[in-house]
Scaffold this active site. Structure first.
Site, short mmCIF file in Angstrom:
data_model
loop_
_atom_site.label_atom_id
_atom_site.label_comp_id
_atom_site.label_asym_id
_atom_site.label_seq_id
_atom_site.Cartn_x
_atom_site.Cartn_y
_atom_site.Cartn_z
N TYR A 160 -21.72 -23.98 29.16
CA TYR A 160 -20.53 -24.85 29.12
C TYR A 160 -20.77 -26.14 28.32
O TYR A 160 -20.00 -26.44 27.40
CB TYR A 160 -20.07 -25.14 30.56
CG TYR A 160 -18.83 -25.99 30.65
CD1 TYR A 160 -17.57 -25.45 30.40
CD2 TYR A 160 -18.92 -27.34 31.00
CE1 TYR A 160 -16.42 -26.23 30.50
CE2 TYR A 160 -17.77 -28.12 31.10
CZ TYR A 160 -16.53 -27.57 30.85
OH TYR A 160 -15.40 -28.36 30.94
N LYS A 164 -18.96 -27.24 24.66
CA LYS A 164 -18.17 -28.45 24.44
C LYS A 164 -18.79 -29.33 23.33
O LYS A 164 -18.07 -30.03 22.63
CB LYS A 164 -18.00 -29.23 25.74
CG LYS A 164 -17.18 -28.47 26.79
CD LYS A 164 -15.77 -28.15 26.32
CE LYS A 164 -14.90 -27.59 27.43
NZ LYS A 164 -13.51 -27.30 27.03
P1 NAP Z 1 -8.42 -24.51 35.22
O1 NAP Z 1 -7.56 -25.08 36.30
O2 NAP Z 1 -9.35 -23.41 35.54
O3 NAP Z 1 -7.46 -24.08 34.02
C1 NAP Z 1 -7.97 -23.44 32.89
C2 NAP Z 1 -6.82 -22.82 32.15
O4 NAP Z 1 -7.33 -22.14 30.99
C3 NAP Z 1 -6.05 -21.78 32.97
O5 NAP Z 1 -4.69 -21.85 32.67
C4 NAP Z 1 -6.64 -20.47 32.47
O6 NAP Z 1 -5.77 -19.36 32.63
C5 NAP Z 1 -6.80 -20.83 31.00
N1 NAP Z 1 -7.62 -19.87 30.28
C6 NAP Z 1 -8.89 -19.45 30.54
N2 NAP Z 1 -9.26 -18.53 29.65
C7 NAP Z 1 -8.21 -18.35 28.80
C8 NAP Z 1 -7.97 -17.54 27.68
N3 NAP Z 1 -8.88 -16.66 27.23
N4 NAP Z 1 -6.78 -17.64 27.03
C9 NAP Z 1 -5.85 -18.50 27.47
N5 NAP Z 1 -5.99 -19.27 28.53
C10 NAP Z 1 -7.17 -19.20 29.19
O7 NAP Z 1 -9.36 -25.63 34.57
P2 NAP Z 1 -9.05 -27.13 34.06
O8 NAP Z 1 -10.02 -28.00 34.74
O9 NAP Z 1 -7.61 -27.44 34.11
O10 NAP Z 1 -9.53 -27.00 32.53
C11 NAP Z 1 -8.74 -27.34 31.42
C12 NAP Z 1 -9.66 -27.85 30.32
O11 NAP Z 1 -10.26 -29.08 30.74
C13 NAP Z 1 -10.82 -26.91 29.98
O12 NAP Z 1 -11.01 -26.88 28.58
C14 NAP Z 1 -12.01 -27.58 30.66
O13 NAP Z 1 -13.23 -27.26 30.05
C15 NAP Z 1 -11.65 -29.04 30.48
N6 NAP Z 1 -12.33 -29.97 31.38
C16 NAP Z 1 -12.14 -29.89 32.72
C17 NAP Z 1 -12.80 -30.81 33.55
C18 NAP Z 1 -12.64 -30.77 35.03
O14 NAP Z 1 -13.37 -31.51 35.72
N7 NAP Z 1 -11.71 -30.01 35.59
C19 NAP Z 1 -13.63 -31.78 32.99
C20 NAP Z 1 -13.79 -31.84 31.61
C21 NAP Z 1 -13.14 -30.92 30.82
P3 NAP Z 1 -5.87 -18.36 33.90
O15 NAP Z 1 -5.08 -18.99 35.00
O16 NAP Z 1 -5.25 -17.11 33.35
O17 NAP Z 1 -7.31 -18.21 34.25
#
Ligand code: NAP
Length: 235
Positions: A160, A164
């Site tokens: 991961y 990034k």
């Molecule tokens: P999340 O709730 O798990 O949401 C991730 C989203 O990405 C879901 O809608 C998922 O769809 C979708 N996804 C995964 N694989 C995909 C694919 N192949 N094609 C299209 N959509 C796909 O996670 P989140 O925390 O909101 O993450 C959003 C972004 O923020 C990510 O890039 C993550 O790395 C980044 N981020 C998160 C955090 C944190 O603490 N949460 C911190 C830093 C960065 P499904 O529902 O179908 O699985």
């Protein structure tokens, strides 16, 4: 009128980013790889849905055709991402990480960003104010991950953070190549979502703030940068 696409917006930070940008007046398309999850989210938000799996060329091309036919795109938010946890929902450290696992994380987090950006570039180039926001992570920062005084230092995973860091490099290279666009990477901060088993310490409202802000920057705003809610993040 600003038209915005957010990938992976059926839940989590993407969904909340959509909600906030709708409130700010954007016309939003949410991307969802699953039609039913996407339909439910789009209905809840009152927006249009494109079925878009960032790992699938055909689905990305079809989504670009749909949005082009509807009138084009001004803002692309590459938000879809996975952490790629292992058995028992644990973070996979250096002893257990495999090439196969790295590949699956890169397929979504890195190649997905390139696949979607490449498909939507022609649309963005026709916008008067094109903007790309790449949702990175503080874990992609070489500076933070190697500084023992930061929480990022203690994250044991390999795939991961590396994915990034690649997103950050992609952001920098695209930004130089397309100076008419505002292209930035953002770090939402550790946010309570399914990605981390809801262990994050921020709300999605807080986490979405920086993506929402960078989605609304004007032509005089920064490009080729890496930001969290407090300001620039060290690469
Ligand atoms: P999340 O709730 O798990 O949401 C991730 C989203 O990405 C879901 O809608 C998922 O769809 C979708 N996804 C995964 N694989 C995909 C694919 N192949 N094609 C299209 N959509 C796909 O996670 P989140 O925390 O909101 O993450 C959003 C972004 O923020 C990510 O890039 C993550 O790395 C980044 N981020 C998160 C955090 C944190 O603490 N949460 C911190 C830093 C960065 P499904 O529902 O179908 O699985």
């Amino acid at each position: 009128m600003t038209t915005t696409l957010i990938t992976g917006a059926n839940k989590g930070l993407g969904f909340e980013t959509a909600r906030q940008l709708i409130a700010a007046g954007h016309t939003v398309y949410i991307g969802s790889r699953d039609p039913e999850r996407g339909r439910r989210a789009a209905e809840q938000l009152g927006v249009r849905l494109v079925v878009l799996d960032v790992t699938d060329d055909a689905s990305v091309t079809a989504a670009a055709k749909t949005i082009e036919a509807d009138g084009g795109l001004d803002v692309l938010i590459n938000n879809a991402g996975i952490e790629g946890r292992g058995e028992g929902n644990t973070v996979v450290g250096p002893a257990d990480v495999t090439a196969e696992m790295m590949l699956s994380v890169f397929e979504t987090n890195v190649f997905g960003v390139v696949r979607v950006t490449h498909a939507f570039l022609p649309l963005l180039q026709r916008s008067a104010t094109p903007v790309v926001v790449n949702v990175s992570s503080g874990l992609g920062s070489m500076a933070l991950v190697t500084d023992p005084d930061t929480p990022a230092y203690h994250y044991p995973g390999v795939a991961y953070p590396a994915s990034k860091t690649a997103v950050n490099m992609i952001t920098a290279q695209y930004a130089k190549a397309f100076p008419n666009m505002r292209i930035n990477a953002v770090e939402p901060g550790f946010t309570k979502t399914d990605l981390n088993g809801n262990t994050g310490i921020q709300t999605v409202e807080q986490g979405a703030e920086i993506a929402v802000r960078m989605a609304q920057i004007g032509p005089d705003g920064p490009t080729g940068g890496y930001f969290d809610a407090a300001g620039p993040v060290p690469w």
